[in-house]
Write a protein that holds these residues in place. Sequence first.
Motif, PDB file in Angstrom:
ATOM      1  N   ASP A   7       0.840  -1.211   0.000  1.00 40.54           N
ATOM      2  CA  ASP A   7       0.000   0.000   0.000  1.00 40.54           C
ATOM      3  C   ASP A   7       0.867   1.250   0.000  1.00 40.54           C
ATOM      4  N   HIS A   8       1.903   1.241   0.846  1.00 38.34           N
ATOM      5  CA  HIS A   8       2.818   2.394   0.890  1.00 38.34           C
ATOM      6  C   HIS A   8       3.520   2.568  -0.461  1.00 38.34           C
ATOM      7  N   TYR A   9       3.864   1.436  -1.063  1.00 37.46           N
ATOM      8  CA  TYR A   9       4.551   1.491  -2.362  1.00 37.46           C
ATOM      9  C   TYR A   9       3.627   2.074  -3.441  1.00 37.46           C
TER      10      TYR A   9
ATOM     11  N   CYS B 192      21.656  -1.899  -7.650  1.00 42.58           N
ATOM     12  CA  CYS B 192      20.547  -1.889  -8.620  1.00 42.58           C
ATOM     13  C   CYS B 192      20.306  -0.515  -9.229  1.00 42.58           C
ATOM     14  N   GLY B 193      20.888   0.521  -8.616  1.00 47.09           N
ATOM     15  CA  GLY B 193      20.698   1.885  -9.134  1.00 47.09           C
ATOM     16  C   GLY B 193      19.420   2.553  -8.649  1.00 47.09           C
ATOM     17  N   ASP B 194      18.649   1.891  -7.770  1.00 45.95           N
ATOM     18  CA  ASP B 194      17.422   2.503  -7.246  1.00 45.95           C
ATOM     19  C   ASP B 194      17.767   3.703  -6.358  1.00 45.95           C
TER      20      ASP B 194
ATOM     21  N   GLY C  73      12.272   2.767  -7.526  1.00 40.84           N
ATOM     22  CA  GLY C  73      12.880   1.513  -7.137  1.00 40.84           C
ATOM     23  C   GLY C  73      11.876   0.482  -6.708  1.00 40.84           C
ATOM     24  N   CYS C  74      12.382  -0.509  -6.034  1.00 46.91           N
ATOM     25  CA  CYS C  74      11.573  -1.673  -5.670  1.00 46.91           C
ATOM     26  C   CYS C  74      10.571  -1.322  -4.582  1.00 46.91           C
ATOM     27  N   SER C  75       9.630  -2.228  -4.370  1.00 45.46           N
ATOM     28  CA  SER C  75       8.578  -1.986  -3.379  1.00 45.46           C
ATOM     29  C   SER C  75       9.157  -1.841  -1.974  1.00 45.46           C
TER      30      SER C  75
ATOM     31  N   SER D  96      20.045  -8.721   0.893  1.00 40.28           N
ATOM     32  CA  SER D  96      19.942  -7.740  -0.198  1.00 40.28           C
ATOM     33  C   SER D  96      18.655  -6.924  -0.072  1.00 40.28           C
ATOM     34  N   ARG D  97      17.557  -7.553   0.375  1.00 38.50           N
ATOM     35  CA  ARG D  97      16.323  -6.800   0.601  1.00 38.50           C
ATOM     36  C   ARG D  97      16.484  -5.867   1.797  1.00 38.50           C
TER      37      ARG D  97
END
Length: 128
Positions: A13-15, A38-40, A62-64, A104-105
């Motif tokens: 939801d935040h994402y 990843c460059g995010d 970037g990612c979620s 990594s996450r």
Amino acid sequence: MTDEEERMEVLLDHYRSPHNYGKIENPTAELMEYNPVCGDTVQIFLIVENRKIREIKFMGRGCSVSQGSASMLTDLVGGKTVDEAMSIAPEQIVDMIGLPLGPSREKCALLPLNALQKCLKKAGFGKV
Ligand code: FES
């Protein structure tokens, strides 16, 4: 829904609808941090008054996990003192997300905190 599924929903939801997303004109400080893997990116904008975070916004791509964490972090630190914000430990962010994250996450999750604390340093508020 399990606890984990609920937490995943909160993060997503935040994402999807990030809180405090955008830019502040004439901020006290702003800083862009990126994940070299990843460059995010997460860019933080702050207005600080009397050593309190009066306003915080972020932009990013970037990612979620990185973007969801940024949204949650801006909710968490709005109105807090700079010392409180500088004292936030990485474990608190991992707890705030409440999901099992591999190394990594975890880097994704901590990108916004790193950006915020670097931004505060740039504004002249060193580590407490
Ligand atoms: Fe890039 Fe998460 S994959 S910050």
